[in-house]
Scaffold this active site. Structure first.
Site, short mmCIF file in Angstrom:
data_model
loop_
_atom_site.label_atom_id
_atom_site.label_comp_id
_atom_site.label_asym_id
_atom_site.label_seq_id
_atom_site.Cartn_x
_atom_site.Cartn_y
_atom_site.Cartn_z
N ASP A 183 -4.76 37.67 11.45
CA ASP A 183 -5.99 37.13 10.88
C ASP A 183 -6.88 36.45 11.90
OD1 ASP A 183 -5.58 37.77 8.16
OD2 ASP A 183 -4.23 36.07 7.90
C1 GLC Z 1 -0.21 34.29 8.10
C2 GLC Z 1 -0.76 35.09 6.94
C3 GLC Z 1 -0.48 36.56 7.12
C4 GLC Z 1 -0.98 37.01 8.47
C5 GLC Z 1 -0.37 36.18 9.58
C6 GLC Z 1 -0.89 36.54 10.95
O1 GLC Z 1 1.18 34.33 8.07
O2 GLC Z 1 -0.19 34.66 5.71
O3 GLC Z 1 -1.10 37.32 6.12
O4 GLC Z 1 -0.65 38.37 8.63
O5 GLC Z 1 -0.66 34.82 9.35
O6 GLC Z 1 -2.23 36.19 11.13
#
Ligand code: GLC
Length: 795
Positions: A483
């Site tokens: 993200d």
């Molecule tokens: C958090 C989020 C997940 C994402 C990860 C990496 O764990 O819940 O959806 O893939 O971060 O950014």
């Protein structure tokens, strides 16, 4: 410094020193009613939704931390001494007088203070939506004791975010009243917001529930207003009501609390029990059912029977998989704590914890899809329902809500990976169950009309084909699994190499399914798209010794040897393998680069070196401190994929080495800080002074993946459409181990021998004494099937 350890049978984590470096919590829940509780009694309670159905308050990130909670105060009426049955909130010394055991669906707090021994069990029944606190007090002091026992919670009553940001007004709508005839406090709010956001819109409605708090002995006094219970310049440690007495007034205005006092006299050597219940009743049924509801669980026998049902439910859940390996520590996680965590994350929707308020977002689409794969084994019905729920978050063009609330509310973002996770959840459910009827089930699209689940799967393939950039790889949009790679390529440019690998892996799964159900040309189209993506990766993403992570603006490479920071990322190495890219030499080289450049004493990092300069054309990852979270931590969830990839390469030693390092609490507990019995989202890496510190425990996809990767790929017993595949990949030292696996209703007892100490390779398989080749075709439901496996070179 050690704070606690597993019980001998692995079924409890016992905290012997309750002064843990962070709150070490447990979840008490039945999928509808939820409570968290730490070793010191802190935690929230909610019904259905942590956002809309919040019952009690919890102040995240506050000082003192881990407050408020589920507190039982004791006052010695002769000496005036006050303490609590969990160490906090009173914090009476010595803390060594307290001990807590977290079990599956229950937490037990024990203490011996001033000659009074106590044990409180907190749990949520399987079949009744409430939490029960059952305390037993034993007088070991040799003199008669006159005690006031006060159960206490601080109430939120409805929309948790509005409660947080609008308290000054909200407190005028709280109503709490005591009904003497029922020995219960009832609380509600005459105003309720059902929007997900903090909003100025004043909806014309009231909270649709009454909360209740009741006790099984005559109530001597009660309180309903926090200001009166705690008093000025005080807090939960020293409430004024425990000095002056509870006021026994119904709510007029203020912060709502529920406090009930019971007076007890206990002779020397005698014990007394007391049972509190906290729960909710929906408003339309309130007048009709309140007497019956608060009348339940008032005797020890019914409470003990309910606790037995909780234990039974978890035993049934765990009975679907069982490992007996040479590694007893791993077994405790594989048999209990990892499936336990995965189920909790599935039920909770990942949002409510010591770290998450449960107010900022709903169920994450990709998170939910991944949680589902762990649950399909033991609870196919709920996994199927979840696949349906995921289908209903989709538009006809295959786009899905990034996160959603299940009531039609959700948010679209431009993440390139989200829709494809639907393929993972659906195909894993189908392989597990063989329930192909799912494909014909009709589900609505968000933008009107409906289609079968197969139509939804094809819509996802359509999305994938339409979302490609100049190199033929997925347009990055506002992120992929990561993200924080959210501004790659500026406004809308950029392409995700991991996304391309992920598309390949998911389209492969879809094509495999379409072939299996003989869907004809549909499969050809999916395979053609898959082939194009794989070709694009091989043509553009190989960097000499590993695969790059992304293309930014003007073809800039991210995750390349040309970069000073973020030179190599874990996901494009492991997913190259998982996607089944054809060039084995490259795959081996990529995984070796991962080992050389990312591995640490805590496991492999998400990327390295961490970013030390902000780069607005990459995004949030570069704004985060180096060594934490996505910026170079050991992010446990993708580390599970590295284990899977090593298994797929047949390298059992390295796969197991990663697996072992990542088991929770491998460093000392003070340094690790988070609960050593569950996975955390990340462990701080060697690029930060707090290396080894874990954070964001419980609500992580790590649990689901570690569970599946360990059973499917290390122990190597995994479902396929045709039957159960046997393909272990283990360390050489494992000369024998066994696995139990329920698959389509039959129980498989798999005994593996590895006399030649190989890392992978199956020389022979015998099923009920007969030699077998290929996947073991499903046996009749209810039957027990003995599988003998000999690892080694095929003869
Ligand atoms: C958090 C989020 C997940 C994402 C990860 C990496 O764990 O819940 O959806 O893939 O971060 O950014």
């Amino acid at each position: 410094m050690e704070f606690g350890c597993f019980s001998a049978d692995g079924r409890e984590f016992v905290i012997a020193d309750v002064r843990t470096p962070s709150p070490w919590i447990n979840y008490l829940e039945n999928g509808r009613y939820f409570a968290t509780i730490s070793g010191n009694g802190g935690g929230i309670s909610y019904d259905r939704s942590p956002l809309h159905g919040r019952i009690t308050r919890y102040r995240i990130n506050d000082v003192p931390h881990d407050r408020p909670g589920k507190y039982i105060y004791v006052k010695d009426k002769d000496t005036g001494e006050v303490w609590s049955l969990t160490w906090q909130p009173v914090g009476r010394e010595p803390a060594a007088a307290y001990r807590v055991a977290h079990g599956f669906g229950y937490t037990r707090a024990e203490a011996e203070v001033g000659g009074l021994a106590s044990s409180v069990v907190f749990f949520v029944p399987v079949d009744d939506d409430r939490e029960i606190w059952k305390a037993v007090l034993t007088n070991r002091s040799g003199r008669p004791r006159r005690l006031a026992i006060v159960g206490y919670v601080e109430l939120a009553l409805g929309h948790a975010l509005v409660d947080l940001i609008n308290q000054c007004d909200d407190q005028h709508f709280n109503r709490v009243r005591f009904e003497r005839g029922l020995q219960a406090l009832f609380a509600t709010k005459t105003y309720w917001v059902t929007e997900t956001r903090g909003t100025q819109h004043q909806e014309n409605k009231e909270w649709d529930r009454w909360a209740y708090f009741t006790v099984n002995r005559p109530v001597a006094a009660y309180e309903t207003v926090r200001e009166r219970f705690i008093g000025p310049f005080r807090n939960e440690s020293n409430p004024i009501a425990l000095e002056r007495g509870l006021g026994s007034g119904d709510m007029d205005c203020g912060n709502a609390v529920a406090a009930l006092e019971v007076d007890l006299e206990i002779g020397p050597g005698e014990s007394a029990g007391i049972i509190f219940s906290l729960g909710v009743i929906s408003k339309p049924e309130f007048e009709r059912t309140k007497g019956e509801v608060v009348g339940k669980f008032r005797d020890a026998a019914s409470v003990d029977a309910a606790l037995e049902r909780v234990r039974g439910a978890w035993d049934r859940f765990f009975s679907h998989t069982r490992a007996a390996t040479p590694d007893a520590e791993a077994d405790v996680f594989l048999n209990f704590w990892t499936p336990y965590q995965a189920k909790v994350a599935f039920d909770v929707g990942r949002v409510a914890s010591f770290y998450y308020w449960g107010i900022g977002r709903g169920f994450g689409y990709r998170d939910t899809a991944q949680d589902t794969i762990a649950i399909a084994i033991a609870d196919a019905a709920r996994a199927r329902a979840r696949v349906g729920l995921l289908a209903r978050q989709m538009r006809r063009d295959g786009k899905v809500y990034h996160h959603f609330y299940g009531d039609g509310q959700g948010e679209f973002t431009e993440h390139c990976d989200d829709p494809l996770w639907f393929i993972l959840a659906a195909t894993e459910y189908l392989k597990e169950t063989g329930d192909l009827g799912l494909l014909d089930a009709a589900e609505p699209f968000l933008d009107g009309g409906e289609g079968t689940v197969l139509d939804h799967l094809m819509a996802v393939a359509g999305f994938a084909g339409a979302n490609l950039g100049p190199h033929g790889m997925p347009k990055f949009g506002r992120g992929d699994w990561n993200d924080t790679l959210d501004y790659i390529g500026g406004k809308d440019g950029g392409e995700s190499v991991w996304g391309a690998m992920f598309y390949v892996a998911m389209l492969d799964r879809l094509a495999e399914l379409l072939d299996f159900v003989k869907a004809g040309r549909k499969g050809d189209a999916v395979r053609e798209l898959r082939g194009r993506l794989a070709g694009a990766i091989e043509a553009h993403a190989w960097d000499g010794a590993w695969y790059i992570r992304a293309f930014g603006e003007a073809g800039r490479k991210i995750g390349s040897k040309a970069n000073a920071a973020g030179r190599i990322f874990i996901n494009t190495q492991s997913w190259a393998v998982i996607a089944g890219l054809p060039d084995r030499a490259r795959l081996v080289r990529a995984m070796d680069s991962l080992a050389e450049r990312l591995d640490t004493p805590y496991g492999p990092k998400i990327c390295a070196p961490a970013f030390r300069e902000i780069d607005p054309a990459i995004g949030l990852i570069t704004r985060c401190v180096p060594g934490k979270k996505e910026n170079g931590a050991v992010f446990c969830h993708p580390a599970a994929w590295a284990i899977q990839a090593e298994c797929l390469l047949g390298r059992g030693e390295r796969a197991y080495a990663y697996f072992k390092k990542l088991l929770p609490g491998r460093v000392d507990q003070e340094t690790f800080s988070a609960e050593p019995y569950v996975y955390s989202q990340y462990i701080t890496s060697d690029e930060h002074p707090t290396a080894g510190k874990a954070s964001h425990s419980w609500q992580t996809g790590t649990a689901a993946w570690m569970y599946r990767v360990a059973y499917d790929h290390i122990l190597g017993v995994r479902p396929s459409y045709a039957g159960l595949v046997i393909d272990p990949v283990v360390p050489r030292a494992w000369t024998r181990f066994s696995v139990e696996r329920v698959f389509r209703g039959a129980r498989y007892l798999v005994e593996v021998e590895n006399p030649d100490r190989v890392e992978h390779g199956v020389a022979s398989v015998e099923v009920d004494g007969e030699r077998a080749d290929g996947p073991i075709a499903p046996r009749p439901a209810g039957s027990v099937c003995r599988v003998g496996v000999r690892m080694g070179r095929a003869k």
